[in-house]
Design a protein around this motif. Structure first.
Motif, short mmCIF file in Angstrom:
data_model
loop_
_atom_site.label_atom_id
_atom_site.label_comp_id
_atom_site.label_asym_id
_atom_site.label_seq_id
_atom_site.Cartn_x
_atom_site.Cartn_y
_atom_site.Cartn_z
N GLU A 30 6.30 -8.87 3.35
CA GLU A 30 6.68 -9.08 4.75
C GLU A 30 7.41 -7.86 5.31
O GLU A 30 7.16 -7.44 6.44
N ASN A 34 6.21 -5.23 8.25
CA ASN A 34 7.00 -4.94 9.45
C ASN A 34 7.13 -3.43 9.65
O ASN A 34 7.05 -2.93 10.76
N LYS A 80 5.29 -9.10 18.87
CA LYS A 80 3.88 -8.78 18.67
C LYS A 80 2.91 -9.70 19.39
O LYS A 80 1.71 -9.48 19.37
N GLY A 94 1.96 -8.57 11.38
CA GLY A 94 2.77 -9.76 11.64
C GLY A 94 2.47 -10.30 13.01
O GLY A 94 1.93 -9.61 13.86
N ALA A 99 9.02 -14.24 9.45
CA ALA A 99 9.36 -13.64 8.17
C ALA A 99 10.87 -13.38 8.03
O ALA A 99 11.49 -13.83 7.06
MG LIG Z 1 6.74 -9.53 10.10
#
Ligand SMILES: [Mg+2]
Ligand SMILES: Nc1ncnc2c1ncn2[C@@H]1O[C@H](COP(=O)(O)OP(=O)(O)OP(=O)(O)O)[C@@H](O)[C@H]1O
Length: 688
Positions: A30, A34, A80, A94, A99
């Motif tokens: 995760e 990112n 996002k 993501g 997360a």
């Molecule tokens: Mg993420």
């Protein structure tokens, strides 16, 4: 009073963490994703105690300002996505906004981040989901997130963690995957004591493979690239009232495939060395795994798997990434098309490359012993219940925790071919050549010396370790590996000069490339197999009438199986009729198949077909049955070993073999021709 209550954010986050964060590697996944989404060029991952004590990831991406940093740990907070429509075309890794809050609910997290534009950066501490401090701090642009004491407040989860080395291996696999898909980035992975991965930016994936796995692995892989313009978009057309007549029709885009696939001699016992990336996201996908196995059908044994690195690129609308909490599965909107594109691109590449198997590599090519592209223990994707893509999602956690039978000790440096014990029976008296060998003894001794393991170059020569790699010049080395690869293909088979036979079983031949050893039985088997399939397609299989019908006794269940495959057998040149309740009378058979071989072939096909489903459901099963029958006929009619061959026949066989599309391996996956390359010969004699 009602019974239903809304869960607190903390509990909701821990529930989400249950899906997203199940081990240190999933935290690394995760956080790495990112960093990639933040446009980082350099990512450094540090782990202590396999990631249980500490995971720290630093990047030089765009960072966050103070408000964003505070928001990032809220549930469903993401930069996002904005609308539900955005979900249809996700181009970031993501998008769930889950997360960071999930990780922060089960660990002690420190975030340091700066945009490089604001006067100060932000430092924040969170433990068990609670913000403890937020301060300004002087920081360079980028983000560092440290995750300490993972699962400190969820002992049940902690119990499922495996040995430190196993967890570290999972983390390593993950960093390696992302390093492969982003050769232009700088990746580092460090444990408390040493550097595990150090991969500065390089221009091409081949160089990255070299950096991480070394020259030997790269030498066993071949590049593939293909493109297919899409005829239509995968999403349904919008309703007429939503269509803007002034807007030009959108180009549906194209499917693009690049990557590397293994030569048939490199075989693995499981699918763990197949890596599939869709739009730079590492995924597990049954459909594509199937396409890959199909491409290798009748090239490697059905129980073996190749090594494949597949990078698929497609318009984001073509793939739904929102099907799995850990984002390790996707759904394609044009499934059949993508499946066939992958299968056909790989197959075409295999046919075109016709890679020659090196003698030494083949010695080491039993599936269990092949060099590991990735330590098997590291291969399961974090977030998936098991590495086995076909495992049931609800598989028993205890089973998940059990060590895999095929797990090898963790190692990242490429393994050397293991030394071959003893001598190969390669002496003068084993040669048999109708025209005479000249000085047979001298020749035999020279050949014997070639195959002695002691004449191999010292280990250091062919296996650079990771520390050396940092100083090596990958571009020059990969160019050399590629040149060797290009030279060693089977296009020259037809122009080889047969020298004679070894024990009346293997043809020895010389050519520009070096010394070839060809297994006469499997070579003929491949020739016949492709001929049978060709003839079968135009219904021109040559049959011969037997002087006397041959009677074959079957068990009652075998009679049922026979009924199912009778039609296919007929198309392959058989004329078989029931003769009493448990007996078949074979009246005609394909040319070249007679006597005991014919009987063995029939029982073999019936045996193999009995494991099929009742009715061949799809074309898939039919095609599998067809090739199985063809392979069986070919195997039982081909020239046997221990059969003397005159030079004319040997030449004929080599010529015919050269015409086949897969002269690399027999329909069951065994190698046909091995090359002891000129280079290896010179090296073995210390001439280079
Ligand atoms: Mg993420
Ligand atoms: N390394 C980073 N650099 C810059 N921004 C980051 C970084 N990590 C997280 N962020 C910001 O924090 C937000 C929340 O991150 P988080 O991982 O929780 O959610 P996400 O990435 O949007 O979705 P997903 O849950 O699917 O990963 C991101 O949308 C991003 O804006």
């Amino acid at each position: 009073m009602g019974r239903i209550r809304i869960l607190s954010d903390q509990v909701a986050n821990q529930i989400a963490a249950g899906e997203v964060v199940d081990r240190p590697a999933s935290v690394v996944k995760e956080l790495l994703e990112n960093s990639l989404d933040a446009g980082a060029q350099r990512v450094r991952v540090e782990v202590e105690a396999g990631g249980r004590r500490l995971i720290r990831i630093s990047d030089d991406g765009h960072g966050m300002n103070r408000d964003d940093a505070l928001l990032a740990f809220e549930r469903h907070a993401t930069s996002k996505l904005r609308t539900a429509d955005d979900l249809l075309s996700i181009s970031t890794l993501g998008f769930r906004g889950e997360a960071l809050p999930s990780i922060a609910s089960v660990a002690r997290v420190t975030l340091e981040t700066a945009t490089g534009e604001d006067p100060a950066g932000t430092r924040m501490e969170i433990a068990g989901g609670k913000i403890l401090h937020v301060d300004d701090a002087a920081l360079p642009r980028g983000t560092t997130i440290a995750v300490a004491d993972l699962f400190f407040n969820t002992p049940a989860r902690r119990k499922f963690l495996r040995a430190e080395s196993t967890e570290l291996a999972h983390v390593t696999a993950l960093v390696t995957h992302y390093a492969l898909v982003h050769p232009e980035m700088h990746f580092e992975l460090l444990s408390a004591t040493h550097t595990i991965v150090s991969a500065p930016p390089v221009a091409r994936t081949a160089e990255r493979i070299y950096q991480i796995f070394g020259k030997d692995t790269l030498a066993q892989l071949l590049p593939v690239a293909a493109e297919l313009p899409l005829a239509r978009a995968g999403l349904p057309a919008p309703p007429p009232w939503k269509v803007d007549p002034d807007e030009p029709l959108r180009d549906p885009g194209a499917l693009r495939l690049t990557g590397f696939y293994s030569k048939p001699e490199l075989q693995k016992l499981n699918r763990n060395s197949i890596y599939i990336f869709v739009n730079k996201r590492l995924i597990r996908d049954r459909l594509l795994l199937h396409a890959i196995t199909e491409a290798y059908r009748n090239v490697i044994p059905p129980t073996s798997f190749p090594v494949v690195l597949l990078f698929l690129e497609m318009p984001p609308e073509e793939v739904d990434v929102n099907v799995h909490p850990a984002k390790t599965e996707v759904r394609f909107r044009q499934q059949g098309l993508i499946h066939d594109f992958v299968r056909d691109s790989l197959r075409t590449a295999l046919v075109k490359a016709r890679p020659a198997a090196g003698f030494l590599a083949a010695l080491d090519a039993s599936p269990a012993a092949s060099p590991s592209l990735m330590p098997p223990a590291t291969s399961p994707l974090p977030g998936s219940p098991d590495s086995e893509p076909f495992a049931q999602p609800d598989s028993d956690p205890a089973e998940f925790a059990a060590p895999r039978a095929d797990a090898a000790p963790f190692q990242l440096t490429p393994r050397l071919p293991s030394p071959v014990p003893g001598k190969l029976p390669f002496t003068a008296q084993n040669f048999n050549h109708p025209g005479g060998w000249g000085d047979q003894k001298a020749w035999g001794e020279a050949a014997a010396a070639l195959f002695q393991p002691s004449t191999l170059p010292p280990a250091g020569d062919c296996s650079p370790n990771l520390a050396d790699l940092a100083n090596a010049n990958p571009a020059a080395e990969t160019a050399q590996v590629e040149a060797e690869q290009a030279a060693a293909n089977l296009n020259h088979l037809g122009s080889l000069r047969p020298l004679g036979q070894l024990r009346e079983s293997f043809i020895l031949a010389t050519g520009e490339d070096g010394l070839w050893i060809i297994d006469q039985h499997v070579a003929h088997e491949r020739v016949l197999f492709e001929k049978i399939l060709r003839d079968r397609q135009v219904e021109k299989v040559q049959r011969q009438r037997l002087l006397m019908p041959m009677l074959v006794e079957l068990k009652p269940w075998q009679m049922i199986v026979f009924a199912r495959i009778a039609e296919e057998l007929e198309l392959n040149g058989f004329e078989v009729e029931p003769f009493g309740p448990q007996t078949l009378a074979v009246k005609a058979a394909p040319v070249g198949l007679e006597g005991a071989a014919l009987e063995r072939m029939l029982t073999e096909v019936i045996e193999q077909s009995s494991s099929d489903s009742e009715e061949p459901k799809q074309n898939e099963d039919l095609a599998a049955m067809r090739t199985r029958i063809a392979a069986s006929i070919a195997c039982h009619s081909a020239i046997k070993i221990n059969t003397p061959l005159d030079p004319v026949r040997m030449e004929w066989l080599l010529l015919e073999l050269a015409k086949t599309s897969h002269p690399t391996s027999c329909p069951h996956g065994r190698p046909i021709a091995l090359l002891y390359s000129w280079k290896e010969i010179q090296r073995a004699f210390h001439r280079i």
